[in-house]
Design an enzyme around this catalytic site. Structure first.
Site, PDB file in Angstrom:
ATOM      1  N   MET A 247      46.654  42.933  37.224  1.00  0.00           N
ATOM      2  CA  MET A 247      47.267  43.905  37.126  1.00  0.00           C
ATOM      3  C   MET A 247      48.766  43.395  35.949  1.00  0.00           C
ATOM      4  SD  MET A 247      45.482  45.983  36.216  1.00  0.00           S
ATOM      5  CE  MET A 247      46.793  47.176  35.357  1.00  0.00           C
ATOM      6  N   CYS A 248      50.194  42.297  37.452  1.00  0.00           N
ATOM      7  CA  CYS A 248      51.156  42.249  36.752  1.00  0.00           C
ATOM      8  C   CYS A 248      50.556  41.700  35.400  1.00  0.00           C
ATOM      9  CB  CYS A 248      51.716  41.443  37.603  1.00  0.00           C
ATOM     10  SG  CYS A 248      51.229  40.126  38.087  1.00  0.00           S
ATOM     11  N   THR A 249      50.004  40.680  35.323  1.00  0.00           N
ATOM     12  CA  THR A 249      49.489  39.533  33.868  1.00  0.00           C
ATOM     13  C   THR A 249      49.402  40.358  32.993  1.00  0.00           C
ATOM     14  OG1 THR A 249      48.609  37.718  35.269  1.00  0.00           O
ATOM     15  CG2 THR A 249      48.044  38.124  33.132  1.00  0.00           C
ATOM     16  N   SER A 252      52.577  43.457  31.890  1.00  0.00           N
ATOM     17  CA  SER A 252      53.736  42.604  31.837  1.00  0.00           C
ATOM     18  C   SER A 252      53.931  41.061  30.869  1.00  0.00           C
ATOM     19  CB  SER A 252      54.616  43.071  32.582  1.00  0.00           C
ATOM     20  OG  SER A 252      54.422  42.372  33.765  1.00  0.00           O
TER      21      SER A 252
END
Lengths: 474, 508
Positions: A247-249, A252
C-alpha cells in the site's frame, strides 16, 4: 474403474454359434452403412468407434492389470459412464469436445459464467451471437447438436450450489477451473464423500478428479484419487499466493505504471465514486476502465512514469491472465486422455502430475506429487495449532490466512465450551462479525480455551470444516 | 472499419498480451497450407483459425469415412466449412486435386508424400511441419533451414545492470549519492542498485579492485551490506527493506557482464561477416550490433535500458531508470549508424524495428533444422543421438524407431500393421522383421522391446482424438512461433507419449 464383466462360458465354447452371431452383426452393420444417413439405435454408424475399439477390444502390453479386452468397455463408455466437467471456458470447451469424441455420452457441465467477446479466441463452442448467454448452456447445445448420441446436461450454477448427492453420481470429475479456491472446494467435496473403515479408505467411494490449469504458454494436468494420492491441498505451495503491491508504494511511492493503476482503482475510485454512490468498479465496463486509465495517466505524469496504456489498465484491474487456444488444447487433451484411461483401464493412468510449457521448444515434466502427512484437507488428522496461551485470537486468524499450507480466505472459528457450540469469530455475516470482533483482541486463555482444545474452522476454500487442535507452547 | 478493429482487439485481447499487436499482424498476414484433413490436421488448423490466421488452404483428396465425423462430403470441403465457422476473420479454401505445385502426384504412401513434399519445400524455403498421431503416440518434425528469433521472451533473463563496469553516466549518478549523510527516509528508499554500487567501491579499495568471486567473498560482501543498515538509538538495526533487497540480489548483481555463447555464435556466422544486398534484416542488424560490440562497446552489448522494480521513492527510482534508458538510447543510435553504413555499402535503406532488436540483443536465437533427406539418408543419419537415447530402452526414441518401422511395413505390405483384427498376430512378427531391417540398414546397434512392437500393432494406426488434440495444440503454437518470429521453435523432432504423458525432443 470399470463395468462388471461376465463371460458366458457356454457360448464361448460353442464356436459355430459365435461365428453365426458375428456374421449376423457384420451384415447388419453393412446394411447400416449403405442406408444413406440412417443411424441405428444408439446413433452409431459403421466405423464410428473403430479408433477406440482397437484399444478396447484388443489386449496390449501397457494396459492396467485389470483390463479385459472386449465389447463391454465400449458399452460402459457409451451407455453407463457418467462424467462431470467443471468449467465451460478455455479448458471446458476443449474437454467437452474431447470427451464427446472419445465415446463419453453422459456428460454434465457446470459453469456460472456468461460468454464474453474475449472468450472467442479459444472457447470455440461459442460464436459472437452467443455473447451474454450462459456458457454451460451454449456449450451443451453445441456438442449435443454436433455429436449425435451425445447428451451434455448444462448447469448454469456455482459448484457450491450442489451437495454430495449431486457429485456422488459421477464416475469421474474433470476440472477446467480458473481459481484455486474453487479447486480446493471441489477437492474438499470429493474428500468428504470418502468412507473409511478401520482407517482404510473404501475404494468404491473414491471419485477420481482430473484437474487442468493453464496460463499463457504454460499448463499442468494432474490426476487425484482422493484419499489415496496427493490432493490439491497437499501441494498448495505449487500455487503461490497472488502478490499485491504494498500500500505504501501505491499511496506515496509509485514507480511502475501498475502502481498508478492500482492507485486509481483502490484509492481514487472509492473516494470519488465517479459513477454514483455505492457503484463499485466493474472490470467488464469499458467506461469504468476508461476512467481508471485516465486517472492512472494523470498520476503517472505527476511522477514521470511512462507505460500506462488502456490494455495494461484493463489487465491490472481485471487481473487478466493471458490465454491462447493452443495451450488449452494441449492440457485439455491430456486430461481427456486420462479420463479415457481411468474409464477403461486401457492404459496406466498418469501418476500423477504433468507440467507443460512451449515458450522455448516444448517441455514436459512428469512427476509423482506426494501426499502431505498432515494435509489439512485429506489427512484425516486434526491440524496442529501451536500458540502461547497469551496469544490473541487475531494471531490465530492471521496464521490461518497467511500460512502457505492453509491460505484460508475468511475463516470462521468455532469451538465447544462447556458443552455448548460457541462462535469465536466469523467474518462473512456482518452482524456476527460485529458481535465476535472483540474476541480478536482477547487472549486464547481469556476466551476460555484449554490446551488440546479442538477448534472447527470453516472457510470458502473447503466444503467441510477443518479440525484444529490447540497446543499451548506456554 | 474502426468498429471491426475494436471488436477484433477485444476478441484477441488475451493473446495480444502474449505476442503483441505486431505478432497479431504477422499472424493475420500469414497463409498456411494443411495437407490431409485428418483429426490431427483439423485440430492444428482449429488452433490457428481461432487466433486469427490470415488464410488457410486444405489439400486433401480423401472422402469422409465412417471414422471421421459422420458427414458424406469430401474431407477437404467438410473440414474447410467447419473451420471457417470458427472465425469469420479468416479465409479458408480447399483443393481436392491430387496434383500440387510442381505437378507431382500425391502418394497414398504417407512417407513418400512427406519426403517429396519436404524436398520441394526445402528448396522453396517454406517452413514444413510434419505431424502425426499414431495410436497413443504423437510426433512432430520441424523442417526449416534457418529461423531467426529476435523476441524469444526468455523466462529467467538476467538483468543488465553493469555494476561490474558502470558506464560514465551511471558512475556519475552513483557518485551523486552520499549514503552516510542521508536522513533515514532517504536512506531507506535508495534503490538497492545504488547501495550495492556504493559498497562495491568500498570493497574494491580493500580487495585490490576485484569483485567478490566465490561464495565466501559474496557472503562477506553481504555482511558489509548488513553493516550498512542504519541503527536506532539502542543500536538495533532499523527496518530497511531496500538493504534486504540489496543483500538478496548480491548473487546475480555481481556477475561479470558478458555476451552469451549463443549470441557469440550468431556473431561468428558467415551471414554476419558477408553483408550483401540480399542479407536478411536480422543478419544486418546482428552485424551492426557486433560492430558496436567491437568498436564502441568494449566487448559488451549495447545497454538494455531496463531495470527491475525495487523499493525506492519515485524520484530516485525514475532518475536511476532514466540513466539506464538514456544510455540505451545513446547506444542504439550508435548501432543505428552502423546499420546505415552497412546498408549504404550495399545500396539499401531500411524501415526495420531496430530498437526492438537492440533491446533483445542478449536473447537472439537462431534455429536451423536438418532436412528430411539428411535425417533419412544412411550417410547422415544421426546415429549418435539415436543410440545414446536408446541406452534407456523406454526412451521416447523407441517410439521414433517404431514410427520409422511402420512406414517400412506399409511400403512392403500396403497397409499398416494391425489394421485388420484377424491379422494382428501375424503383423506383430512382420513388424518385428521391419524393425530389425531398419536397425540393420542404418547400422543402429540398439534393441527394441517386444512390448513396443506389440503396441504398434495393437493400435492399428488408429488416431485417437485426444492424442490428435494434444499434438494439434503443440503444432499450432510452433506454427505461430514461425509466423510471428516470437518465442523459440523446437529443433527438430518432438515425440509425445500419451501412455506415460511424457515427451522428448530430438535433433535428428
Amino acid at each position: 474403474m470399470h463395468c462388471g464383466k461376465a463371460w458366458d462360458t457356454e457360448s464361448m465354447a460353442d464356436g459355430d454359434e459365435l461365428e453365426k452371431k458375428r456374421r449376423k452383426i457384420e451384415a447388419l452393420s453393412e446394411k447400416m452403412a449403405v442406408d444413406e444417413g440412417h443411424v441405428a439405435c444408439g446413433g452409431d454408424w459403421d466405423g464410428r468407434w473403430n479408433h477406440l475399439k482397437k484399444f478396447l477390444e484388443r489386449s496390449g502390453p501397457f494396459t492396467l492389470p485389470d483390463f479385459e479386452p472386449g465389447t463391454e468397455t465400449l458399452q460402459f463408455l457409451l451407455e453407463t459412464c457418467k462424467i462431470l466437467v467443471i468449467g465451460a471456458g478455455g479448458l471446458g470447451c476443449e474437454l467437452l469436445k474431447n470427451l464427446a469424441l472419445s465415446g463419453f455420452r453422459n456428460i454434465h457441465v457446470v459453469d456460472m459464467d456468461t460468454i464474453d467477446i474475449s472468450n472467442l479466441n479459444r472457447q470455440f463452442l461459442f460464436r459472437s451471437k452467443d455473447v451474454g448467454r450462459p456458457k454451460a448452456e451454449v456449450a451443451a447445445e453445441f456438442v449435443n447438436s454436433r455429436v449425435p448420441g451425445c447428451n451434455v446436461t448444462p448447469h448454469c450454477q456455482k459448484i457450491q450450489d450442489f451437495d454430495e448427492s449431486f457429485y456422488r453420481k459421477f464416475h469421474i470429475i474433470v476440472c477446467g477451473l480458473d481459481s484455486v479456491i474453487a479447486r480446493r472446494w471441489m477437492n474438499g467435496m470429493l474428500i468428504s464423500l470418502l468412507n473409511y473403515e478401520n482407517g482404510v479408505v473404501d475404494q468404491s467411494t473414491i471419485i477420481p478428479l482430473i484437474d487442468g490449469g493453464t496460463e499463457g504458454f504454460k499448463g499442468n494436468a494432474r490426476v487425484i484419487l482422493p484419499g489415496m494420492t496427493a490432493c490439491i491441498d497437499c501441494t498448495l505451495e505449487l500455487y503461490p499466493p497472488q502478490i499485491n503491491f504494498p500500500m505504501c508504494t501505491i499511496a506515496s511511492m509509485p514507480r511502475l505504471p501498475e502502481h498508478c493503476i492500482e492507485f486509481a482503482r483502490i484509492l481514487q475510485w472509492p473516494k470519488e465514486e465517479p459513477f454514483g454512490d455505492g457503484v463499485s468498479l466493474d472490470g467488464d465496463n469499458p467506461e469504468h476502465i476508461q476512467w481508471v486509465f485516465m486517472k492512472a495517466q494523470e498520476r503517472a505524469s505527476e511522477f514521470n512514469i511512462t507505460g500506462v496504456t488502456y490494455r495494461l489498465t484493463q489487465g491490472v484491474v481485471k487481473r487478466v491472465i493471458p490465454a491462447v487456444a493452443s495451450t488449452n488444447a494441449v492440457i485439455a487433451a491430456a486430461c481427456a486422455t486420462e479420463a479415457f484411461k481411468i474409464a477403461t483401464s486401457a492404459y496406466v493412468t498418469l501418476n500423477n502430475y504433468l507440467v507443460f510449457s512451449d515458450v522455448d521448444g516444448l517441455y514436459t515434466y512428469t512427476f509423482e506429487a506426494e501426499r502431505k502427512e498432515n494435509c489439512s484437507a485429506c489427512s484425516q488428522v486434526p491440524q496442529d495449532l501451536q500458540f502461547s496461551s497469551s496469544a490473541k485470537l487475531q494471531d490465530v486468524l492471521q496464521y490461518l490466512t497467511e500460512s502457505t499450507s492453509l491460505q484460508m480466505k475468511s475463516p470462521a472459528i468455532t469451538t465447544t465450551l462447556q458443552g455448548k457450540n460457541k462462535t469465536l469469530y466469523l467474518q462473512t455475516v456482518a452482524s456476527i462479525e460485529e458481535r465476535t470482533r472483540p474476541n480478536l483482541c482477547k487472549t486464547l486463555k481469556e476466551l476460555g480455551l484449554a490446551d488440546g482444545q479442538e477448534l472447527a474452522v470453516a472457510d470458502v476454500t473447503t466444503p467441510q470444516t477443518v479440525l484444529f487442535k490447540l497446543n499451548f507452547t506456554s | 472499419m474502426a468498429a471491426n478493429k475494436a471488436a477484433k482487439e477485444q476478441k484477441y485481447d488475451r493473446q495480444l498480451r502474449l505476442w503483441g499487436d505486431h505478432g497479431q499482424e504477422a499472424l493475420e498476414n500469414a497463409h498456411v497450407c494443411l495437407v490431409n484433413a485428418t483429426a490431427t490436421g483439423t485440430e492444428i488448423l482449429k488452433n490457428l483459425v481461432l487466433p486469427g490466421i490470415g488464410a488457410f488452404t486444405i489439400v486433401d483428396g480423401h472422402k469422409v469415412s465412417g471414422e471421421d465425423v459422420g458427414n458424406k462430403l469430401n474431407r477437404a470441403q467438410a473440414a474447410t466449412e467447419l473451420l471457417q465457422e470458427l472465425n469469420s476473420d479468416v479465409s479458408g479454401n480447399f483443393v481436392e486435386e491430387v496434383r500440387a505445385a510442381g505437378s507431382y502426384e500425391m502418394s497414398q504412401i504417407w512417407l513418400d508424400t512427406c519426403l517429396r513434399l519436404g524436398a520441394v519445400l526445402w528448396n522453396a524455403e517454406v517452413p514444413f511441419l510434419v505431424c502425426r498421431t499414431y495410436g497413443l503416440v504423437g510426433c512432430m518434425r520441424l523442417v526449416v533451414r534457418e529461423h531467426t528469433v529476435v523476441e524469444s521472451h526468455p523466462d529467467n533473463a538476467l538483468e543488465d545492470l553493469r555494476l561490474d563496469q558502470p558506464f560514465t553516466e551511471l558512475k556519475n549518478h552513483i557518485d551523486s549519492y552520499d549514503l552516510d549523510s542521508m536522513e533515514k527516509k532517504d536512506h531507506s528508499h535508495t534503490p538497492w542498485i545504488i547501495i550495492v554500487a556504493k559498497f562495491l567501491e568500498k570493497w574494491y579499495s580493500e580487495h585490490n579492485f576485484q569483485m567478490p568471486k566465490n561464495y565466501k567473498e559474496k557472503e562477506a560482501f553481504r555482511e558489509l551490506l548488513r553493516q550498512g543498515i542504519l541503527k536506532n538509538e539502542n543500536g538495533a538495526p532499523e527496518d530497511e527493506e531496500n538493504f534486504d533487497e540489496a543483500i538478496k540480489n548480491v548473487n546475480t548483481a555481481l556477475n561479470a557482464t558478458k555476451i552469451s555463447s549463443t549470441v557469440e555464435d550468431i556473431f561468428s556466422c558467415d551471414l554476419c561477416d558477408n553483408i550483401t544486398a540480399q542479407t536478411p534484416a536480422f543478419w544486418v542488424m546482428a552485424r551492426a550490433v557486433r560492430d558496436f560490440v567491437r568498436d564502441d562497446g568494449n566487448g559488451i552489448l549495447p545497454v538494455r535500458g531496463t531495470i527491475p522494480d525495487m523499493i525506492a521513492d519515485s524520484e530516485k527510482f525514475i532518475k536511476l531508470q532514466n540513466v539506464y534508458r538514456e544510455k540505451a538510447l545513446q547506444d542504439a543510435s550508435v548501432v543505428s549508424k552502423h546499420v546505415e553504413s552497412l546498408l549504404q555499402s550495399v545500396g539499401k535503406v531500411h524501415g526495420w524495428h531496430l530498437n526492438n532488436f537492440i533491446t533483445n540483443a542478449a536473447f537472439l536465437r537462431v534455429v536451423r533444422c536438418r532436412s528430411l533427406e539428411e535425417e533419412y539418408s544412411i550417410e547422415s543419419v544421426n546415429k549418435d543421438e539415436i543410440t545414446s537415447c536408446m541406452d534407456n530402452p523406454d526412451s521416447e526414441m523407441v517410439l521414433y524407431l517404431m514410427l520409422r518401422s511402420i512406414d517400412r511395413f506399409y511400403q512392403q505390405h500396403s497397409h499398416y500393421p494391425g489394421v485388420y483384427d484377424y491379422q494382428v498376430e501375424e503383423d506383430i512378427s512382420r513388424l518385428k522383421v521391419c524393425v530389425n531391417s531398419l536397425l540393420q540398414e542404418y547400422g543402429l546397434s540398439v534393441s527394441v522391446k517386444d512390448d513396443y512392437i506389440h503396441e504398434f500393432c495393437r493400435c492399428g494406426s488408429a488416431e485417437p482424438h485426444t492424442v490428435a488434440a494434444f499434438l494439434g495444440g503443440c503444432a499450432a503454437q510452433e506454427a505461430i512461433k514461425i509466423i510471428t518470429q516470437q518465442f523459440v521453435p523446437f529443433n527438430n523432432t518432438f515425440i509425445y507419449n500419451a501412455m506415460t504423458q511424457t515427451s522428448a525432443t530430438f535433433q535428428l
